[in-house]
Scaffold this motif. Structure first.
Motif, mmCIF file in Angstrom:
data_model
loop_
_atom_site.group_PDB
_atom_site.id
_atom_site.type_symbol
_atom_site.label_atom_id
_atom_site.label_comp_id
_atom_site.label_asym_id
_atom_site.label_seq_id
_atom_site.Cartn_x
_atom_site.Cartn_y
_atom_site.Cartn_z
ATOM 1 N N LEU A 386 -60.408 -16.514 91.809
ATOM 2 C CA LEU A 386 -61.732 -15.979 92.103
ATOM 3 C C LEU A 386 -62.266 -15.389 90.802
ATOM 4 C CD1 LEU A 386 -61.181 -14.106 95.505
ATOM 5 C CD2 LEU A 386 -61.862 -16.486 95.127
ATOM 6 N N VAL A 387 -63.462 -15.826 90.383
ATOM 7 C CA VAL A 387 -64.018 -15.387 89.098
ATOM 8 C C VAL A 387 -65.491 -15.027 89.274
ATOM 9 C CG1 VAL A 387 -64.474 -16.020 86.692
ATOM 10 C CG2 VAL A 387 -62.418 -16.889 87.839
ATOM 11 N N ASP A 388 -65.883 -13.912 88.706
ATOM 12 C CA ASP A 388 -67.305 -13.537 88.642
ATOM 13 C C ASP A 388 -68.051 -14.657 87.922
ATOM 14 O OD1 ASP A 388 -69.798 -12.449 87.953
ATOM 15 O OD2 ASP A 388 -68.991 -10.412 87.815
ATOM 16 N N LYS A 389 -69.056 -15.244 88.562
ATOM 17 C CA LYS A 389 -69.734 -16.414 88.004
ATOM 18 C C LYS A 389 -70.342 -16.148 86.625
ATOM 19 C CE LYS A 389 -74.296 -15.705 90.150
ATOM 20 N NZ LYS A 389 -75.339 -16.310 91.000
ATOM 21 N N GLU A 390 -70.683 -14.897 86.328
ATOM 22 C CA GLU A 390 -71.269 -14.570 85.028
ATOM 23 C C GLU A 390 -70.219 -14.568 83.922
ATOM 24 O OE1 GLU A 390 -74.477 -14.301 84.651
ATOM 25 O OE2 GLU A 390 -74.856 -14.482 86.818
ATOM 26 N N TYR A 391 -68.943 -14.638 84.303
ATOM 27 C CA TYR A 391 -67.864 -14.551 83.305
ATOM 28 C C TYR A 391 -67.067 -15.848 83.181
ATOM 29 C CZ TYR A 391 -68.640 -9.574 82.683
ATOM 30 O OH TYR A 391 -69.199 -8.350 82.365
ATOM 31 N N LEU A 392 -67.547 -16.908 83.794
ATOM 32 C CA LEU A 392 -66.841 -18.191 83.704
ATOM 33 C C LEU A 392 -66.703 -18.652 82.258
ATOM 34 C CD1 LEU A 392 -68.284 -20.244 86.707
ATOM 35 C CD2 LEU A 392 -65.923 -19.486 86.414
ATOM 36 N N THR A 393 -67.716 -18.417 81.448
ATOM 37 C CA THR A 393 -67.691 -18.874 80.051
ATOM 38 C C THR A 393 -66.751 -18.027 79.194
ATOM 39 O OG1 THR A 393 -69.645 -17.505 79.564
ATOM 40 C CG2 THR A 393 -70.027 -19.806 80.172
ATOM 41 N N LYS A 394 -66.242 -16.925 79.735
ATOM 42 C CA LYS A 394 -65.333 -16.059 78.988
ATOM 43 C C LYS A 394 -63.880 -16.563 79.046
ATOM 44 C CE LYS A 394 -68.585 -12.984 78.128
ATOM 45 N NZ LYS A 394 -69.098 -12.743 76.761
ATOM 46 N N ILE A 395 -63.620 -17.566 79.885
ATOM 47 C CA ILE A 395 -62.254 -18.096 80.015
ATOM 48 C C ILE A 395 -61.947 -18.967 78.802
ATOM 49 C CG2 ILE A 395 -60.707 -19.522 81.402
ATOM 50 C CD1 ILE A 395 -62.351 -18.754 83.851
ATOM 51 N N ASP A 396 -60.859 -18.633 78.090
ATOM 52 C CA ASP A 396 -60.445 -19.376 76.905
ATOM 53 C C ASP A 396 -59.745 -20.661 77.333
ATOM 54 O OD1 ASP A 396 -59.447 -20.345 74.539
ATOM 55 O OD2 ASP A 396 -58.258 -18.572 74.024
ATOM 56 N N PRO A 397 -60.279 -21.841 77.005
ATOM 57 C CA PRO A 397 -59.643 -23.097 77.440
ATOM 58 C C PRO A 397 -58.263 -23.303 76.827
ATOM 59 C CG PRO A 397 -61.448 -23.529 75.898
ATOM 60 C CD PRO A 397 -61.526 -22.083 76.252
ATOM 61 N N GLU A 398 -57.986 -22.684 75.657
ATOM 62 C CA GLU A 398 -56.683 -22.832 75.017
ATOM 63 C C GLU A 398 -55.643 -21.910 75.638
ATOM 64 O OE1 GLU A 398 -55.980 -25.120 72.784
ATOM 65 O OE2 GLU A 398 -58.037 -25.856 72.930
ATOM 66 N N ASN A 399 -56.090 -20.821 76.224
ATOM 67 C CA ASN A 399 -55.190 -19.872 76.883
ATOM 68 C C ASN A 399 -55.876 -19.358 78.142
ATOM 69 O OD1 ASN A 399 -52.985 -18.184 77.316
ATOM 70 N ND2 ASN A 399 -53.853 -16.526 76.068
ATOM 71 N N PRO A 400 -56.040 -20.243 79.129
ATOM 72 C CA PRO A 400 -56.857 -19.902 80.296
ATOM 73 C C PRO A 400 -56.263 -18.800 81.150
ATOM 74 C CG PRO A 400 -55.737 -22.001 80.619
ATOM 75 C CD PRO A 400 -55.475 -21.599 79.207
ATOM 76 N N TYR A 401 -57.088 -17.804 81.408
ATOM 77 C CA TYR A 401 -56.722 -16.713 82.311
ATOM 78 C C TYR A 401 -58.005 -16.055 82.790
ATOM 79 C CZ TYR A 401 -53.679 -13.250 84.427
ATOM 80 O OH TYR A 401 -52.997 -12.489 85.340
#
Length: 470
Positions: A386-401
């Motif tokens: 579950l992720v706040d939709k405004e923070y989806l772009t804050k997820i690092d694709p190289e170290n996703p969390y």
């Protein structure tokens, strides 16, 4: 060393006697002076084995090769027998193990390094730490080393990737073996490997060693054959096989559209021998126009010299991109990008500080065993985010969390009906991982199908080996 000294030394080594005798027989066969033995009688007890060795060495009926194998297998190879390291035993028989005698005592704890070998992709170091290590924080019988190689620091040490640490209790302390995958693209035949032990069982001290690492040059068998799988948007390129004294290494490259795909390879030669694989070392990776390129070196059983071809049986464990849905509706269906699986969400309900999602998994294989269902049940704890939709772009694709205070990565799973793969997941909205100012209409559900999709067997392909692969 006379027969009494040999007997005394052997009595102190705790090894399976059948394996020792087998190693001796193997050493003779490698010298070309042995013969096949259909039946072997195993002597009971270390005294009988020691007596056999003592009598044999004292007599004049054994050739020099036999004396050499008998001397080296129990005394040098014994530690490898103790750790079930067949490669070490074979290298000891070939006189390819470097004997060490490096000792240091810090804060009352003594460490002695006793041997090292480097074969193919594997580096091994054996040693002994005395029983004063039990004064540390660990439980009795447990020994842990905080250490680095080549003056690296912390976890940013390539030698620690895949490193194993085996421990055996012996009189007055513990024998240990460290095994590492050689982490670099090119090999050095002879070099010095600095080792720093920072603490043992929490006992601090800088135990510093410089270990000579030696390996004869690997023989290289160039192949450079590519096999494509357009349906799965990936290809495999078998580049070369390196052969050392006791092992070989396969060098291969994968090109994948989806980063994170895992390729498993089974190899069988034209005589039916199945080759076993060890750990792999990532030599190079890059993103190019045709996909993600990864070059790997992987330890394998030594390549037989009399074969003409190898058949590769690849399996694909596909990485499935996360799918997502805004929780502004109570029921919906999410479909996997790369498989026939789907997630049918029946209901989304908020109950105070809890969020309950009721759902079914569609497309799972029929008649799943109880064990596989339990694995799926455990995996589901981590497959929802579950992720706040405004923070989806804050997820690092190289170290996703999930972003701190703006995501919940865990849930509690309850199986409702195994026949219909019906489950419920409950999220704690006020737990350690939370979403500040939680609102359903601002929350995105992300789901990962990767671990649910079955491994896919790809079409096998055969590589004809160049003449004279030795």
């Amino acid at each position: 060393m006379d027969s009494k000294e040999v007997k005394s030394a052997i009595e102190k080594i705790v090894v399976p006697k059948e394996k020792v005798l087998s190693a001796i027989d193997k050493g003779l066969k490698m010298s070309g002076q042995g013969r096949e033995v259909k039946e072997k009688k195993v002597l009971a007890g270390s005294a009988a084995a020691a007596a056999l060795l003592g009598i044999t060495i004292a007599s004049g009926f054994v050739n020099p090769t036999m004396n050499k194998v008998l001397a080296k297998t129990p005394l040098i190879g014994g530690i490898f027998q103790e750790f079930n390291d067949s490669m070490g035993v074979e290298l000891a028989n070939q006189d390819a193990v470097t004997e060490l005698n490096q000792s240091l005592t810090k804060n009352g704890v003594s460490v002695k390094l006793t041997s090292a070998y480097f074969d193919g992709n594997v580096v091994s170091i054996t040693g002994f730490v005395d029983e004063d290590v039990e004064k540390g924080h660990n439980e009795k019988g447990e020994v842990s080393f905080d250490m680095n190689f080549e003056h690296n620091k912390g976890d940013n040490d390539p030698w620690l990737n895949g490193k194993s640490n085996d421990i055996k209790k012996v009189e007055n302390g513990y024998n240990f073996q460290w095994k590492m995958e050689y982490p670099y693209k090119s090999f050095k035949e002879n070099y010095t490997l600095p080792i720093t032990i920072h603490n043992i069982n929490g006992i601090k001290g800088e135990w510093n060693f410089d270990i000579p690492i030696k390996q004869e040059k690997n023989r290289t068998l160039a192949i450079n054959q590519e096999q494509g799988y357009p349906e799965d948007e990936m290809k495999i390129r078998i580049k070369e096989i390196l052969t050392a004294k006791a092992s070989s290494s396969l060098i291969y490259e994968t090109v994948e559209k989806y980063k994170g795909d895992d390729i498993y390879i089974k190899v069988v030669d034209n005589k039916g021998k199945v080759y076993k694989f060890g750990d792999e070392t990532l030599l190079d990776e890059s993103e190019q126009e045709d996909g993600y390129h990864s070059t790997m070196r992987r330890e394998m059983t030594k390549l037989n010299s009399d074969i003409t071809s190898l058949t590769f049986y690849p399996q694909l464990s596909a990485a499935d991109p996360k799918v997502q849905q805004l929780l502004n509706i109570k029921s919906f269906t999410l479909k996997s990008t790369r498989s026939n699986l789907s997630l049918q969400v029946n209901d989304v309900t908020q109950k105070g500080e809890k969020l309950v999602i009721d759902y079914q998994l569609i497309g799972l294989p029929k008649n799943l065993s109880k064990g596989k269902l339990e694995i799926i049940n455990d995996n589901l704890k981590y497959l929802f985010w579950l992720v706040d939709k405004e923070y989806l772009t804050k997820i690092d694709p190289e170290n996703p969390y999930t972003p701190k205070n703006h995501g919940i990565p865990f849930n509690e799973v309850k199986m409702i009906d195994k026949a219909t793969a019906h489950f419920q997941s409950t999220f704690d909205l006020n737990g350690e991982e939370r979403i500040e100012n939680f609102k359903l209409e601002n929350t995105m559900l992300l789901f990962d199908f990767s671990s649910l999709a079955p491994t896919k067997e790809l079409k096998p392909f055969t590589v004809v080996l160049p003449v004279g692969n030795e």
